[in-house]
Design a protein around this motif. Structure first.
Motif, PDB file in Angstrom:
ATOM      1  N   TYR A 107       0.805  -1.228   0.000  1.00 34.41           N
ATOM      2  CA  TYR A 107       0.000   0.000   0.000  1.00 34.41           C
ATOM      3  C   TYR A 107       0.843   1.286   0.000  1.00 34.41           C
ATOM      4  N   GLN A 110      -0.025   3.989  -2.394  1.00 40.10           N
ATOM      5  CA  GLN A 110      -1.290   4.681  -2.136  1.00 40.10           C
ATOM      6  C   GLN A 110      -1.173   5.689  -0.993  1.00 40.10           C
ATOM      7  N   ARG A 186      -5.499  -5.610   6.550  1.00 40.76           N
ATOM      8  CA  ARG A 186      -5.829  -5.074   5.224  1.00 40.76           C
ATOM      9  C   ARG A 186      -7.110  -4.222   5.293  1.00 40.76           C
ATOM     10  N   GLN A 187      -8.088  -4.714   5.985  1.00 40.27           N
ATOM     11  CA  GLN A 187      -9.362  -3.994   6.119  1.00 40.27           C
ATOM     12  C   GLN A 187      -9.146  -2.631   6.789  1.00 40.27           C
ATOM     13  N   GLU A 190      -7.215  -0.216   4.389  1.00 40.73           N
ATOM     14  CA  GLU A 190      -8.082   0.323   3.334  1.00 40.73           C
ATOM     15  C   GLU A 190      -9.050   1.362   3.876  1.00 40.73           C
ATOM     16  N   ARG A 191      -9.550   1.138   5.079  1.00 42.50           N
ATOM     17  CA  ARG A 191     -10.439   2.114   5.705  1.00 42.50           C
ATOM     18  C   ARG A 191      -9.678   3.414   6.009  1.00 42.50           C
ATOM     19  N   LYS A 194      -9.036   5.720   2.925  1.00 42.02           N
ATOM     20  CA  LYS A 194     -10.185   6.373   2.265  1.00 42.02           C
ATOM     21  C   LYS A 194     -10.277   7.825   2.617  1.00 42.02           C
TER      22      LYS A 194
END
Length: 194
Positions: A107, A110, A186-187, A190-191, A194
């Motif tokens: 990640y 990102q 991972r969850q 990703e949260r 955002k």
């Protein structure tokens, strides 16, 4: 009261065995499991309540990096920071670290920055970390900083591992005490992104 039955030979027959009511046992077990689940959620919430609150701002203190130099969490604004408090002697920390490293690299493009904040005891922490990095995880070296007691106090680190996510403004948006699976990490990543 029922009379004992007599058979053909006039002998008394024992009463039929009582039914144990397995459905009742199943109902009780299900109820107990439900209570245990609610208790676990309550304990999890209580532990989360004892971590630094969402919105807590990253302090500007300078942290010594393992591979020389210093850094400040406040300097990382504009990036999402995955701040992991760990130690070389902590078995759950060691078990979780490969997933943290894998996801940090995945990640990074990102905007995720991984900071592995060692809570090994000073003044020997650099030696413990060097031994750990050289013998077990060389790829961890660029992510390591030494977390002084002042930083641990800001983030209310009382157990290891303790993981925080800081948003692009340098504020806490998520925290977890204890080891997480790769899927759960991972969850959360990703949260946070955002």
């Amino acid at each position: 009261m029922t009379e004992p039955q007599t058979g053909d030979a006039g002998q008394q027959q024992p009463p039929p065995p009582a039914r144990h009511g397995w459905s009742k046992v199943l109902l009780v077990v299900t109820g107990l499991l439900g209570l245990a689940g609610l208790s676990y959620l309550g304990v999890s919430e209580a532990l989360r309540a004892r971590l630094a609150a969402d919105g807590t701002v990253a302090p500007a203190m300078k942290l010594q990096k393992y591979d020389n130099g210093t850094m400040s969490l406040a300097d990382l604004q504009g990036k999402v920071v995955m701040l992991d408090f760990w130690a070389t002697w902590c078995a759950p920390c060691q078990a979780e670290m490969p997933s943290l490293l894998k996801l940090a690299k995945e990640y990074e493009s990102q905007g995720l920055v991984f900071v592995a904040a060692s809570r090994d005891e000073m003044p020997d922490a650099p030696l413990f970390v060097q031994e750990f990095v050289q013998s077990r995880m060389p790829e961890l070296a660029p992510y390591i900083v030494f977390a002084p007691d002042e930083l641990a106090a800001v983030y209310q680190v009382t157990a290891l591992p303790t993981l925080y996510f800081l948003d692009r403004k340098g504020q806490v948006v998520d925290a977890q005490r204890g080891m997480l699976s790769e899927a759960a990490l991972r969850q959360r990543i990703e949260r946070a992104l955002k």
